[in-house]
Design an enzyme around this catalytic site. Sequence first.
Site, PDB file in Angstrom:
ATOM      1  N   ASP A 639      -8.555  33.882 -55.860  1.00  0.00           N
ATOM      2  CA  ASP A 639      -8.615  34.246 -54.447  1.00  0.00           C
ATOM      3  C   ASP A 639      -8.359  35.738 -54.309  1.00  0.00           C
ATOM      4  O   ASP A 639      -8.219  36.455 -55.307  1.00  0.00           O
ATOM      5  CB  ASP A 639      -7.624  33.425 -53.627  1.00  0.00           C
ATOM      6  CG  ASP A 639      -6.165  33.711 -53.979  1.00  0.00           C
ATOM      7  OD1 ASP A 639      -5.918  34.635 -54.804  1.00  0.00           O
ATOM      8  OD2 ASP A 639      -5.277  33.025 -53.446  1.00  0.00           O
ATOM      9  N   ASP A 682     -10.147  32.385 -48.484  1.00  0.00           N
ATOM     10  CA  ASP A 682     -10.437  33.366 -49.527  1.00  0.00           C
ATOM     11  C   ASP A 682     -10.374  32.744 -50.913  1.00  0.00           C
ATOM     12  O   ASP A 682     -10.252  33.459 -51.915  1.00  0.00           O
ATOM     13  CB  ASP A 682      -9.440  34.528 -49.428  1.00  0.00           C
ATOM     14  CG  ASP A 682      -8.005  34.076 -49.712  1.00  0.00           C
ATOM     15  OD1 ASP A 682      -7.673  32.926 -49.365  1.00  0.00           O
ATOM     16  OD2 ASP A 682      -7.235  34.870 -50.297  1.00  0.00           O
TER      17      ASP A 682
END
Length: 769
Positions: A639, A682
């Site tokens: 991420d 994300d």
Amino acid sequence: MFVFWQSLKKRLVRSALPAAVFLLGLGLTAYAYMDRSARARDDRLNQLEEAAQNYEFLLRSRLEQYVNASRSLGAFFSASEGIRAEEFDNYIRASRVFDRLQGISSFGYLPRVPAAEAARFEAEAARRFPGYRIVNRRPGADAYFPLLYAQHGLDPFRADRLRGFDFSAIPDRWAAMQEAEARDDPVATRLHPALRDPARRSVVLIFSPVRRLAAGSAEPRGRLNGFIFATLYISRLFSTFDDGRLARQFDLEVFQDKVSAQNVVFDADGVLHSAGTQGDRVLVHRATLPFANREWLVYFYASKAALEPSSTHAAVLVIAVGVLLTLIACYGAAVWPRQLLRRRAMADLDERFAGFFENHPFAVYALDRQRRFIQVNRQMVKELGVSREALIGSSVERFIVPENREMAARHFGDVLAGNAVAYTNQITDANGRTSDLSIVLIPVSSGDTVSHVLGFAENITDRKRAQMALHESKQMLQLILDNIPQSVFWKDIHSVYQGGNRALLEEAGLQSVDELIGKTDADLRWKEQASHFRQVDVEVMQSGLARMRMQAMDVRRDGTECWIETSKIPLKDRQGKVVGVLAVTEDITARKYMEHELFRRANYDILTGLPNRGYFENQLAEAVKRANRRSGLALMYFDIDHFKQINDSHGHDAGDRVIRMFAQRTRSVLRESDFMARLGGDEFVLIAEGLNAPQDAAVIAQKLVDAMHEEFHAGPTRLQVTTSIGVAWYEPGMTPGQLVEAADQAMYDAKRAGRNRFRQAGGQFRQRP
């Protein structure tokens, strides 16, 4: 000398009778010819009326297709947040509306542009269409409806010349648009000239509202976004309908709502026969057709010449038979005196005639001048269901259906005048059962007066019903086949075409089914694929099993690629022997387009264009199965470091731009075989297959970390973005869930170690140098 004159006088007397019979025969022949001509004219009128009724059905179906096509395009726009020009063009090409619906010249989209937002709208439209501006604006309007997207089936450049034109500035169109908005349904305009058409051809437009239901909107039907319009060239619609056969067979007049010169939609010859000027035209049928919340009154006229008997052969046959019968009658008149000498020898024929009369397969009967039965045979008793004794002396009229009694009485009067008559009639027997009879009436004279009438009646009820059912079924089957969008055809055992519907003829570029029958695929437009089609035909016929939903790429007549779906079934005779093949072919391009779009929306992330979580889970399960057969699978879970801080400090728009740039950079350093997906927020995952050792996965992970060195430009903001990656190497026996859990845990190990690095599950750790 006296003896000579007496002999001459006798010869003149004997020749006068044959001459009179000859003249009478010629007169009867002329009458028969005129009678047959009148009946032929009535038959022709019935044929034209039936043809007009069939065209009414086809016109009704075609007009419904026009409205449904406009309604479908409106629904397509209403269901989408924003439609691009390419998507509009793809929809028109995939649906093939110009090929299927002759008469429609163009489709287009008119967005609703508030007057206060006109400048902004022009600026946005100019990015796609340089120089775009709204022209011919409606004075004092609070909103305009300029042309944005359009396709013209006849003139590809017409849309460019009209783009930006405010359609609501034309009163007829604005009235239809307002009514369509109020009804929330397609509405047609009155007939008016086309815009910027050098030929000044007349058109009718259909406007369909496009609405968008916004959250919290007070409007239950949704906010009006604009209109879809379809343009019909009326002259082209009626002149090309059914390959022009309608225009050749009838003089058509069409009015909107009521018959008047102001409401004319179409007039084939320019003379309004419906207004009282009949001329040489005969009205054979009229119909009321609904069309886009309007009513079209359609009048079918035929010329009087078209009603005249067209069979010269039949007329010559009537004359020939009449002359032959006249000559026979003259011969009989000439030999009649000698026949009187044989009367006694012929007396026994009465008994023979009585036996013939009684046992004749037809119903035979005799009527007096008041139409009362004086003799009936066994078959007549059976037809009427009444005993012989009860029939004798009763009137024949009681058995005739009421609506035919006047016609039967008229024919009987013709027979009493000395003429033989043949016609069909309906009777009702004593049990109330109705039958159709083919009747022949022959006058029987006593001296110069018709004393009674001899009748022969054949029961044709079953034959007539069978013929009517067969005719109706053939007509209905042909109408159904010719009005479905799929191509339908059938071949014999040698793959020679035996028939097909209109859709196939259009695809093959043929005008009639007669041009198709006798040809093979090698003779038609798709001859390059003839050997493959023949192979499939043979497989179906030899196996006796159907081949359903075969899909393949093809090329249309205009050169565009398409998807087709074909099903073939074997045709068998009554003994079950395969004698050919029946096939149905359908253009499924639009369906394929929609399937692809639905797959994309269901399996891909809208923001980044990467596969989504559901697609990833399916791919990971398949990758684990492959890894059980061969080694070399790694899963990476990663991420964006401190992404929440980016969102909080710079806003969600900046966050979305960072996610898109992050996905692009990551994708740029991966192999073609690597599968990358966005799980949400994300969080991203990567499936890497075909690796030799865990060190190969470490090389890929380091590339991902290094790809983030360069600053991210999120608008005016410059950001330094890093990533933390967890790498899990697949070991035999691991499940997809265990592999994900190991990679996820490794990612959190990388974060705890300081971020901007990757960590491999199992204790290995790599820090960015």
